[in-house]
Design a protein around this motif. Structure first.
Motif, PDB file in Angstrom:
ATOM      1  N   MET A  90       0.823  -1.193   0.000  1.00  0.00           N
ATOM      2  CA  MET A  90       0.000   0.000   0.000  1.00  0.00           C
ATOM      3  C   MET A  90       0.868   1.259   0.000  1.00  0.00           C
ATOM      4  N   ARG A  91       1.931   1.220   0.796  1.00  0.00           N
ATOM      5  CA  ARG A  91       2.839   2.364   0.854  1.00  0.00           C
ATOM      6  C   ARG A  91       3.523   2.586  -0.487  1.00  0.00           C
ATOM      7  N   TYR A  92       3.883   1.491  -1.154  1.00  0.00           N
ATOM      8  CA  TYR A  92       4.518   1.596  -2.469  1.00  0.00           C
ATOM      9  C   TYR A  92       3.569   2.248  -3.471  1.00  0.00           C
ATOM     10  N   LEU A  93       2.317   1.828  -3.456  1.00  0.00           N
ATOM     11  CA  LEU A  93       1.327   2.369  -4.383  1.00  0.00           C
ATOM     12  C   LEU A  93       1.089   3.863  -4.136  1.00  0.00           C
ATOM     13  N   CYS A  94       0.983   4.262  -2.874  1.00  0.00           N
ATOM     14  CA  CYS A  94       0.796   5.683  -2.552  1.00  0.00           C
ATOM     15  C   CYS A  94       2.005   6.505  -2.997  1.00  0.00           C
ATOM     16  N   GLY A  95       3.196   5.981  -2.773  1.00  0.00           N
ATOM     17  CA  GLY A  95       4.408   6.683  -3.193  1.00  0.00           C
ATOM     18  C   GLY A  95       4.474   6.848  -4.694  1.00  0.00           C
ATOM     19  N   ARG A  96       4.136   5.780  -5.419  1.00  0.00           N
ATOM     20  CA  ARG A  96       4.143   5.847  -6.884  1.00  0.00           C
ATOM     21  C   ARG A  96       3.111   6.837  -7.401  1.00  0.00           C
ATOM     22  N   MET A  97       1.930   6.834  -6.802  1.00  0.00           N
ATOM     23  CA  MET A  97       0.881   7.763  -7.256  1.00  0.00           C
ATOM     24  C   MET A  97       1.284   9.210  -7.000  1.00  0.00           C
TER      25      MET A  97
ATOM     26  N   THR B 113       6.820  19.568  -7.131  1.00  0.00           N
ATOM     27  CA  THR B 113       8.093  19.056  -6.634  1.00  0.00           C
ATOM     28  C   THR B 113       7.929  18.431  -5.253  1.00  0.00           C
ATOM     29  N   ALA B 114       7.124  19.059  -4.416  1.00  0.00           N
ATOM     30  CA  ALA B 114       6.885  18.509  -3.078  1.00  0.00           C
ATOM     31  C   ALA B 114       6.158  17.171  -3.153  1.00  0.00           C
ATOM     32  N   LEU B 115       5.192  17.054  -4.062  1.00  0.00           N
ATOM     33  CA  LEU B 115       4.495  15.773  -4.224  1.00  0.00           C
ATOM     34  C   LEU B 115       5.462  14.676  -4.670  1.00  0.00           C
ATOM     35  N   PHE B 116       6.303  15.011  -5.632  1.00  0.00           N
ATOM     36  CA  PHE B 116       7.255  14.021  -6.129  1.00  0.00           C
ATOM     37  C   PHE B 116       8.223  13.606  -5.017  1.00  0.00           C
ATOM     38  N   TYR B 117       8.722  14.573  -4.264  1.00  0.00           N
ATOM     39  CA  TYR B 117       9.647  14.281  -3.175  1.00  0.00           C
ATOM     40  C   TYR B 117       8.978  13.429  -2.098  1.00  0.00           C
ATOM     41  N   LEU B 118       7.752  13.756  -1.756  1.00  0.00           N
ATOM     42  CA  LEU B 118       7.018  12.977  -0.760  1.00  0.00           C
ATOM     43  C   LEU B 118       6.826  11.532  -1.244  1.00  0.00           C
ATOM     44  N   GLY B 119       6.570  11.365  -2.531  1.00  0.00           N
ATOM     45  CA  GLY B 119       6.463  10.016  -3.092  1.00  0.00           C
ATOM     46  C   GLY B 119       7.767   9.253  -2.979  1.00  0.00           C
TER      47      GLY B 119
ATOM     48  N   LEU C 253       8.167   8.162   0.630  1.00  0.00           N
ATOM     49  CA  LEU C 253       7.300   7.027   0.957  1.00  0.00           C
ATOM     50  C   LEU C 253       7.821   5.713   0.388  1.00  0.00           C
ATOM     51  N   LEU C 254       8.473   5.785  -0.768  1.00  0.00           N
ATOM     52  CA  LEU C 254       9.037   4.568  -1.338  1.00  0.00           C
ATOM     53  C   LEU C 254      10.247   4.084  -0.543  1.00  0.00           C
ATOM     54  N   GLY C 255      10.854   4.979   0.210  1.00  0.00           N
ATOM     55  CA  GLY C 255      12.004   4.589   1.009  1.00  0.00           C
ATOM     56  C   GLY C 255      13.274   4.514   0.217  1.00  0.00           C
ATOM     57  N   ASP C 256      13.327   5.183  -0.927  1.00  0.00           N
ATOM     58  CA  ASP C 256      14.528   5.176  -1.761  1.00  0.00           C
ATOM     59  C   ASP C 256      15.515   6.208  -1.215  1.00  0.00           C
ATOM     60  N   PRO C 257      16.711   5.782  -0.791  1.00  0.00           N
ATOM     61  CA  PRO C 257      17.650   6.728  -0.188  1.00  0.00           C
ATOM     62  C   PRO C 257      18.318   7.657  -1.200  1.00  0.00           C
ATOM     63  N   ARG C 258      18.276   7.319  -2.472  1.00  0.00           N
ATOM     64  CA  ARG C 258      18.925   8.161  -3.494  1.00  0.00           C
ATOM     65  C   ARG C 258      17.976   9.258  -3.935  1.00  0.00           C
ATOM     66  N   ILE C 259      18.130  10.432  -3.391  1.00  0.00           N
ATOM     67  CA  ILE C 259      17.261  11.559  -3.755  1.00  0.00           C
ATOM     68  C   ILE C 259      18.091  12.642  -4.380  1.00  0.00           C
TER      69      ILE C 259
END
Length: 57
Positions: free
Chosen positions: A1-8, A42-48, A51-57
């Motif tokens: 569920m967290r993955y789906l929210c992050g992707r959206m 940009t904030a939406l993309f960053y929040l996604g 949520l995905l937990g990807d450390p490379r930002i």
């Protein structure tokens, strides 16, 4: 569920940015509104990404 929210959230962020640019080219938005749209997208993309937990930002 967290993955789906992050992707959206990432997809929503990537869709908002070109829409804001298109509206600015058509002179519908003021500069302040365009800047707010860019920051919001940009904030939406960053929040996604967070949520995905990807450390490379």
């Amino acid at each position: 569920m967290r993955y789906l929210c992050g992707r959206m959230l990432q997809i929503a962020g990537l869709v908002i940015l070109p829409l804001v640019m298109l509206l600015e080219f058509q002179q519908v938005l003021s500069f302040r509104t365009m800047l707010a749209g860019f920051l919001f997208g940009t904030a939406l993309f960053y929040l996604g990404r967070v949520l995905l937990g990807d450390p490379r930002i």
